[in-house]
Design a protein around this motif. Structure first.
Motif, PDB file in Angstrom:
ATOM      1  N   LEU A 129       4.869  -4.856  -0.645  1.00  0.00           N
ATOM      2  CA  LEU A 129       5.165  -3.861   0.380  1.00  0.00           C
ATOM      3  C   LEU A 129       3.966  -2.940   0.576  1.00  0.00           C
ATOM      4  CD1 LEU A 129       7.990  -4.942  -0.505  1.00  0.00           C
ATOM      5  CD2 LEU A 129       8.883  -2.664   0.028  1.00  0.00           C
ATOM      6  N   ASP A 130       3.527  -2.786   1.811  1.00  0.00           N
ATOM      7  CA  ASP A 130       2.379  -1.924   2.065  1.00  0.00           C
ATOM      8  C   ASP A 130       2.777  -0.456   2.044  1.00  0.00           C
ATOM      9  OD1 ASP A 130       3.546  -1.289   4.546  1.00  0.00           O
ATOM     10  OD2 ASP A 130       2.216  -2.580   5.703  1.00  0.00           O
ATOM     11  N   SER A 131       1.775   0.414   1.929  1.00  0.00           N
ATOM     12  CA  SER A 131       1.916   1.872   2.039  1.00  0.00           C
ATOM     13  C   SER A 131       2.624   2.548   0.881  1.00  0.00           C
ATOM     14  CB  SER A 131       2.638   2.261   3.341  1.00  0.00           C
ATOM     15  OG  SER A 131       2.009   1.679   4.455  1.00  0.00           O
ATOM     16  N   GLY A 175       2.607  -6.300   3.582  1.00  0.00           N
ATOM     17  CA  GLY A 175       3.172  -5.972   4.881  1.00  0.00           C
ATOM     18  C   GLY A 175       4.346  -5.022   4.860  1.00  0.00           C
ATOM     19  N   SER A 176       4.850  -4.789   6.072  1.00  0.00           N
ATOM     20  CA  SER A 176       6.006  -3.923   6.295  1.00  0.00           C
ATOM     21  C   SER A 176       7.247  -4.800   6.373  1.00  0.00           C
ATOM     22  CB  SER A 176       5.837  -3.135   7.603  1.00  0.00           C
ATOM     23  OG  SER A 176       4.676  -2.333   7.560  1.00  0.00           O
ATOM     24  N   VAL A 177       8.246  -4.480   5.561  1.00  0.00           N
ATOM     25  CA  VAL A 177       9.446  -5.306   5.454  1.00  0.00           C
ATOM     26  C   VAL A 177      10.604  -4.608   6.178  1.00  0.00           C
ATOM     27  CG1 VAL A 177      11.048  -6.446   3.879  1.00  0.00           C
ATOM     28  CG2 VAL A 177       8.640  -6.183   3.236  1.00  0.00           C
ATOM     29  N   PHE A 178      11.171  -5.311   7.149  1.00  0.00           N
ATOM     30  CA  PHE A 178      12.251  -4.752   7.956  1.00  0.00           C
ATOM     31  C   PHE A 178      13.544  -5.526   7.761  1.00  0.00           C
ATOM     32  CE2 PHE A 178       8.489  -3.330  10.206  1.00  0.00           C
ATOM     33  CZ  PHE A 178       8.837  -2.075  10.687  1.00  0.00           C
ATOM     34  N   ALA A 235      -4.049   6.046  -0.587  1.00  0.00           N
ATOM     35  CA  ALA A 235      -5.356   5.390  -0.632  1.00  0.00           C
ATOM     36  C   ALA A 235      -5.478   4.336   0.466  1.00  0.00           C
ATOM     37  CB  ALA A 235      -5.581   4.757  -2.000  1.00  0.00           C
ATOM     38  N   TYR A 236      -4.338   3.882   1.011  1.00  0.00           N
ATOM     39  CA  TYR A 236      -4.336   2.874   2.069  1.00  0.00           C
ATOM     40  C   TYR A 236      -3.735   3.424   3.359  1.00  0.00           C
ATOM     41  CZ  TYR A 236      -5.529  -0.162  -1.774  1.00  0.00           C
ATOM     42  OH  TYR A 236      -6.175  -0.717  -2.853  1.00  0.00           O
TER      43      TYR A 236
END
Length: 242
Positions: A59-61, A103-106, A127-128
């Motif tokens: 998971l990003d962010s 990525g972004s998980v929906f 940091a991202y």
């Protein structure tokens, strides 16, 4: 997050990231990577890593406590409750050095990454921050601030950021040059259906985080009530002698 090596598993190093289309698309009004993956979540490794249709997804962010950290197992359980055995769509623009989709998980229009931060089950990974839009940066920051103020989830404990737990250092927080997402681009790959691959940009120099002794890492101190009944909110501090 359970790293596959003793260093930061998302630390940007030259040649360590595979970038796909760096063009953004939108999903439910959010800017996301143009590539997508759909399927049922078959496994959850920890609070920020899961498996969709046989593909490992980071998971990003966000950055969740390691399983060995305080609140690590609860963070994993929170992600299981949000995603396990559910049909999801993952939007992404890169893979990390271990080949995982980042990525972004929906689940429909629910952004599971953000929900982990809202519930106090993960940290916002600043940091991202340039890999998401300016509006998303504000949303993640607000979600974390609200969780901290309410002593929700991991914030009810003495919390050490997982990146500090792994590496003993605080990463540099980049200044973003755009309100749009900007992803790593080393090396580049053609869009699906494109017959001509785009030119490969010059490699960026590696990001070097400032050194800091592990013993001087920031820690979270829980909120508490004074003898006179006034409430003191939780706050960050360094260990004595730092």
């Amino acid at each position: 997050m359970t790293p596959l090596a003793p260093n930061d598993d998302l630390l940007p190093l030259t040649g360590s990231v595979t970038s796909y289309s760096t063009l953004a698309t939108t999903h439910c009004g959010r800017s996301v990577g143009r590539n997508s993956l759909t399927g049922v979540v078959s496994a959850v490794a920890d609070g920020d890593t899961l498996t969709v249709a046989g593909t490992a997804v980071r998971l990003d962010s966000i950055d969740a406590p390691e399983i060995s950290q305080t609140y690590g197992s609860q963070s994993k359980s929170a992600l299981q409750g949000l995603a396990l055995n559910k049909f999801v769509t993952v939007y992404y623009a890169k893979k990390d050095r271990y080949g995982r989709v980042v990525g972004s998980v929906f689940s429909d229009c629910t952004l599971i990454n953000l929900e982990q931060v809202r519930s106090g089950s993960a940290w916002y990974y600043q940091a991202y921050q340039c890999e998401i839009s300016a509006s998303a940066r504000n949303e993640y920051a607000a979600a974390q601030a609200a969780a901290q103020a309410a002593d929700r989830g991991l914030w009810a404990y003495t919390a050490t950021a997982p990146w500090v737990y792994r590496n003993g250092v605080e990463p540099a927080i980049p200044a973003c040059s755009s309100t749009l997402p900007t992803w790593s681009s080393t090396p580049s790959a053609p869009l699906v259906g494109s017959s001509t691959p785009p030119a490969t940009p010059a490699p960026a120099p590696p990001t070097v985080a400032p050194t800091q002794p592990t013993s001087c890492a920031l820690v979270w101190v829980n909120g508490y009530y004074r003898d006179n009944g006034t409430h003191v909110r939780g706050y960050y501090r360094r260990k004595p002698g730092c």
